[in-house]
Design a protein around this motif. Structure first.
Motif, PDB file in Angstrom:
ATOM      1  N   ILE A 155       0.824  -1.213   0.000  1.00 12.12           N
ATOM      2  CA  ILE A 155       0.000   0.000   0.000  1.00 12.12           C
ATOM      3  C   ILE A 155       0.859   1.265   0.000  1.00 12.12           C
ATOM      4  CG2 ILE A 155      -1.995  -1.106   1.095  1.00 12.12           C
ATOM      5  CD1 ILE A 155      -1.165   0.088   3.750  1.00 12.12           C
ATOM      6  N   GLY A 156       2.140   1.094  -0.363  1.00  5.25           N
ATOM      7  CA  GLY A 156       3.009   2.242  -0.577  1.00  5.25           C
ATOM      8  C   GLY A 156       3.669   2.813   0.658  1.00  5.25           C
ATOM      9  N   LEU A 157       3.805   2.018   1.720  1.00  5.48           N
ATOM     10  CA  LEU A 157       4.424   2.495   2.958  1.00  5.48           C
ATOM     11  C   LEU A 157       5.708   1.730   3.242  1.00  5.48           C
ATOM     12  CD1 LEU A 157       1.236   2.669   5.234  1.00  5.48           C
ATOM     13  CD2 LEU A 157       2.218   4.481   3.820  1.00  5.48           C
ATOM     14  N   ASP A 158       6.624   2.371   3.984  1.00  5.20           N
ATOM     15  CA  ASP A 158       7.837   1.655   4.370  1.00  5.20           C
ATOM     16  C   ASP A 158       7.569   0.829   5.624  1.00  5.20           C
ATOM     17  OD1 ASP A 158       7.938   3.354   6.584  1.00  5.20           O
ATOM     18  OD2 ASP A 158       9.489   4.651   5.737  1.00  5.20           O
ATOM     19  N   GLN A 159       8.593   0.168   6.153  1.00  2.48           N
ATOM     20  CA  GLN A 159       8.405  -0.738   7.279  1.00  2.48           C
ATOM     21  C   GLN A 159       7.977  -0.020   8.557  1.00  2.48           C
ATOM     22  OE1 GLN A 159      12.131  -2.700   7.935  1.00  2.48           O
ATOM     23  NE2 GLN A 159      13.264  -0.809   8.374  1.00  2.48           N
ATOM     24  N   ASN A 160       8.138   1.299   8.595  1.00  3.63           N
ATOM     25  CA  ASN A 160       7.703   2.082   9.750  1.00  3.63           C
ATOM     26  C   ASN A 160       6.320   2.704   9.557  1.00  3.63           C
ATOM     27  OD1 ASN A 160      10.151   1.704  11.249  1.00  3.63           O
ATOM     28  ND2 ASN A 160      11.134   3.184   9.888  1.00  3.63           N
ATOM     29  N   GLY A 161       5.670   2.353   8.440  1.00  4.05           N
ATOM     30  CA  GLY A 161       4.330   2.865   8.176  1.00  4.05           C
ATOM     31  C   GLY A 161       4.296   4.269   7.612  1.00  4.05           C
ATOM     32  N   ASN A 162       5.415   4.720   7.050  1.00  2.19           N
ATOM     33  CA  ASN A 162       5.493   6.075   6.490  1.00  2.19           C
ATOM     34  C   ASN A 162       5.394   6.051   4.971  1.00  2.19           C
ATOM     35  OD1 ASN A 162       5.966   7.326   9.058  1.00  2.19           O
ATOM     36  ND2 ASN A 162       8.082   6.590   8.955  1.00  2.19           N
ATOM     37  N   SER A 163       4.793   7.104   4.417  1.00  2.00           N
ATOM     38  CA  SER A 163       4.637   7.216   2.975  1.00  2.00           C
ATOM     39  C   SER A 163       5.941   7.626   2.317  1.00  2.00           C
ATOM     40  CB  SER A 163       3.567   8.259   2.638  1.00  2.00           C
ATOM     41  OG  SER A 163       2.344   7.956   3.269  1.00  2.00           O
ATOM     42  N   ALA A 164       6.032   7.370   1.016  1.00  2.00           N
ATOM     43  CA  ALA A 164       7.180   7.824   0.242  1.00  2.00           C
ATOM     44  C   ALA A 164       7.126   9.336   0.089  1.00  2.00           C
ATOM     45  CB  ALA A 164       7.183   7.152  -1.125  1.00  2.00           C
ATOM     46  N   ALA A 165       8.246   9.944  -0.247  1.00  2.00           N
ATOM     47  CA  ALA A 165       8.301  11.393  -0.433  1.00  2.00           C
ATOM     48  C   ALA A 165       7.285  11.831  -1.484  1.00  2.00           C
ATOM     49  CB  ALA A 165       9.711  11.803  -0.869  1.00  2.00           C
ATOM     50  N   GLY A 166       6.551  12.886  -1.164  1.00  2.00           N
ATOM     51  CA  GLY A 166       5.544  13.390  -2.083  1.00  2.00           C
ATOM     52  C   GLY A 166       4.195  12.715  -1.953  1.00  2.00           C
ATOM     53  N   HIS A 167       4.057  11.771  -1.008  1.00  2.00           N
ATOM     54  CA  HIS A 167       2.798  11.068  -0.802  1.00  2.00           C
ATOM     55  C   HIS A 167       2.346  11.218   0.654  1.00  2.00           C
ATOM     56  CE1 HIS A 167       4.271   9.155  -4.464  1.00  2.00           C
ATOM     57  NE2 HIS A 167       3.033   8.755  -4.711  1.00  2.00           N
ATOM     58  N   THR A 168       1.061  11.123   0.866  1.00  2.00           N
ATOM     59  CA  THR A 168       0.489  11.146   2.215  1.00  2.00           C
ATOM     60  C   THR A 168      -0.508  10.017   2.340  1.00  2.00           C
ATOM     61  OG1 THR A 168       0.707  13.560   2.373  1.00  2.00           O
ATOM     62  CG2 THR A 168      -0.817  12.487   3.902  1.00  2.00           C
ATOM     63  N   PHE A 198      -9.758   6.591   2.789  1.00  2.00           N
ATOM     64  CA  PHE A 198      -8.632   5.682   2.878  1.00  2.00           C
ATOM     65  C   PHE A 198      -7.850   5.681   1.576  1.00  2.00           C
ATOM     66  CE2 PHE A 198     -12.328   4.255   5.186  1.00  2.00           C
ATOM     67  CZ  PHE A 198     -11.851   4.057   6.462  1.00  2.00           C
ATOM     68  N   GLY A 199      -6.532   5.645   1.660  1.00  2.00           N
ATOM     69  CA  GLY A 199      -5.708   5.562   0.467  1.00  2.00           C
ATOM     70  C   GLY A 199      -4.495   6.463   0.555  1.00  2.00           C
ATOM     71  N   THR A 200      -3.762   6.567  -0.536  1.00  2.00           N
ATOM     72  CA  THR A 200      -2.544   7.370  -0.582  1.00  2.00           C
ATOM     73  C   THR A 200      -2.731   8.558  -1.508  1.00  2.00           C
ATOM     74  OG1 THR A 200      -1.183   5.412  -0.180  1.00  2.00           O
ATOM     75  CG2 THR A 200      -0.078   7.354  -1.084  1.00  2.00           C
ATOM     76  N   ALA A 201      -2.556   9.756  -0.962  1.00  2.00           N
ATOM     77  CA  ALA A 201      -2.658  10.980  -1.754  1.00  2.00           C
ATOM     78  C   ALA A 201      -1.304  11.278  -2.374  1.00  2.00           C
ATOM     79  CB  ALA A 201      -3.100  12.149  -0.873  1.00  2.00           C
ATOM     80  N   GLY A 202      -1.287  11.411  -3.673  1.00  2.00           N
ATOM     81  CA  GLY A 202      -0.056  11.692  -4.410  1.00  2.00           C
ATOM     82  C   GLY A 202      -0.359  11.654  -5.895  1.00  2.00           C
ATOM     83  N   GLU A 203       0.318  12.480  -6.670  1.00  2.00           N
ATOM     84  CA  GLU A 203      -0.001  12.590  -8.092  1.00  2.00           C
ATOM     85  C   GLU A 203       0.145  11.272  -8.833  1.00  2.00           C
ATOM     86  OE1 GLU A 203      -1.439  15.035  -9.501  1.00  2.00           O
ATOM     87  OE2 GLU A 203      -1.371  16.322  -7.734  1.00  2.00           O
ATOM     88  N   ASP A 204       1.109  10.447  -8.451  1.00  2.00           N
ATOM     89  CA  ASP A 204       1.315   9.179  -9.151  1.00  2.00           C
ATOM     90  C   ASP A 204       0.917   7.986  -8.285  1.00  2.00           C
ATOM     91  OD1 ASP A 204       3.300   9.567  -7.310  1.00  2.00           O
ATOM     92  OD2 ASP A 204       4.916   8.811  -8.577  1.00  2.00           O
ATOM     93  N   SER A 205       0.011   8.204  -7.335  1.00  2.00           N
ATOM     94  CA  SER A 205      -0.408   7.135  -6.436  1.00  2.00           C
ATOM     95  C   SER A 205      -1.186   6.055  -7.192  1.00  2.00           C
ATOM     96  CB  SER A 205      -1.283   7.698  -5.310  1.00  2.00           C
ATOM     97  OG  SER A 205      -1.854   6.649  -4.544  1.00  2.00           O
ATOM     98  N   THR A 206      -0.886   4.803  -6.884  1.00  2.00           N
ATOM     99  CA  THR A 206      -1.642   3.684  -7.445  1.00  2.00           C
ATOM    100  C   THR A 206      -2.724   3.215  -6.484  1.00  2.00           C
ATOM    101  OG1 THR A 206      -0.020   2.107  -6.555  1.00  2.00           O
ATOM    102  CG2 THR A 206       0.329   2.905  -8.805  1.00  2.00           C
ATOM    103  N   ASN A 207      -2.835   3.896  -5.352  1.00  2.00           N
ATOM    104  CA  ASN A 207      -3.829   3.557  -4.334  1.00  2.00           C
ATOM    105  C   ASN A 207      -4.517   4.853  -3.902  1.00  2.00           C
ATOM    106  OD1 ASN A 207      -5.247   2.158  -2.296  1.00  2.00           O
ATOM    107  ND2 ASN A 207      -3.617   2.526  -0.808  1.00  2.00           N
ATOM    108  N   MET A 253      -6.419  16.657  -0.791  1.00  2.00           N
ATOM    109  CA  MET A 253      -6.662  15.613   0.201  1.00  2.00           C
ATOM    110  C   MET A 253      -5.551  15.580   1.239  1.00  2.00           C
ATOM    111  SD  MET A 253      -9.552  14.239  -0.323  1.00  2.00           S
ATOM    112  CE  MET A 253      -9.279  13.028   0.961  1.00  2.00           C
ATOM    113  N   ALA A 254      -4.304  15.691   0.791  1.00  2.00           N
ATOM    114  CA  ALA A 254      -3.176  15.668   1.722  1.00  2.00           C
ATOM    115  C   ALA A 254      -3.241  16.849   2.685  1.00  2.00           C
ATOM    116  CB  ALA A 254      -1.863  15.685   0.943  1.00  2.00           C
ATOM    117  N   LYS A 255      -3.564  18.030   2.170  1.00  2.00           N
ATOM    118  CA  LYS A 255      -3.658  19.211   3.021  1.00  2.00           C
ATOM    119  C   LYS A 255      -4.809  19.091   4.018  1.00  2.00           C
ATOM    120  CE  LYS A 255      -1.506  22.663  -0.005  1.00  2.00           C
ATOM    121  NZ  LYS A 255      -1.701  23.915  -0.785  1.00  2.00           N
TER     122      LYS A 255
END
Length: 267
Positions: A155-168, A198-207, A253-255
């Motif tokens: 779902i686009g998160l790292d092992q600590n549950g954080n989003s990639a840069a540019g995503h929320t 629910f989901g990931t906010a980001g311009e290139d998000s697949t979720n 959405m991120a804001k």
């Protein structure tokens, strides 16, 4: 995020990122019907404003005490003050009443379907505050296995549950109502009807961020002068027909998640 099964253990095969399918969309109205609808809405708004501004000086601010006090309607708020304390961001010290159990269930539903539950550091705190003592170790283990590194990566998160840069990552729930299906001084079963995003906010998000409707059932026990969950389960719906609102951008959405705070819920 979702849970399945009668014990409410996490299920990695399903995430709360879908919309109910197959729902018909509303057809456009004719201009004459639209005018009638607008006039009707204006009349209702005027009536609502008048009602809100009426003099309530003779109305008590709190409900009367005593055996003759009418029971709160299932959809009406009781008017009781929310709990005054929080531990690790989660409300605590709920009243030892049926309404207190319903308030606890609503707030616990918000915590269990929050983005924080995906973060190992916060997950242990949530489990400690939400669940009865004898279930904490087992549920911590099941949550850790369910929200594994692979699951988070999916779902686009790292092992600590954080989003990639540019995503929320967004996971926010709003209870719409509660219903006690069983209650005693030592235990309660409460259903919480919820909606959320629910989901990931980001311009290139697949979720991408979508909305969902579900009902969470919590089994509660009175422990150490507070209501705590002994187990939970979750099912889809009831869900309305999707509206015609225009979807917001990923940036909006991120804001919204960053700028709008949550609530403490009280029955």
């Amino acid at each position: 995020m979702s849970t399945s099964g009668e014990h409410g253990y996490p299920d990695t095969g399903h995430t709360r990122t879908h919309l109910p399918g197959g729902a018909p969309r509303r057809t456009p109205r004719s201009s004459s019907r639209s005018l009638i609808t607008v006039v009707g809405v204006v009349v209702l708004l005027i009536a609502a404003i008048a009602f809100a501004n009426r003099d309530n000086s003779t109305t008590p601010n709190t409900p009367a005490k005593g055996a003759n006090q009418p029971a709160a309607a299932p959809t009406a708020a009781s008017g009781h003050t929310p709990v005054p304390t929080k531990q690790n961001g989660i409300p605590t010290n709920f009243p030892h009443t049926k309404q207190g159990a319903e308030s606890a269930a609503a707030n616990y539903a918000v915590a269990l379907v929050s983005a924080d539950i995906l973060k190992p550091a916060r997950r242990s705190e949530i489990v400690k505050e939400v669940f009865v003592t004898d279930q904490q170790a087992a549920l911590t283990d099941r949550f850790d296995k369910a929200y594994s590194k692979q699951f988070l990566s999916n779902i686009g998160l790292d092992q600590n549950g954080n989003s990639a840069a540019g995503h929320t990552y967004v996971s926010r729930t709003a209870p719409l109502g509660t219903k006690s299906t069983a209650y005693s001084a030592s235990a309660a079963t409460v259903e919480v009807w919820c909606t959320g995003v629910f989901g990931t906010a980001g311009e290139d998000s697949t979720n991408p961020v979508t909305s969902d409707w579900f009902t969470m059932t919590l089994e509660l026990r009175w422990e150490n002068d507070d209501w705590k969950a002994a187990g939970f389960s979750q099912k889809d719906g009831p869900a309305p027909i999707p509206g015609d609102g225009k979807a917001s951008s990923a940036d909006q959405m991120a804001k919204a998640v960053e700028e709008y705070g949550g609530f403490t819920y009280a029955r």
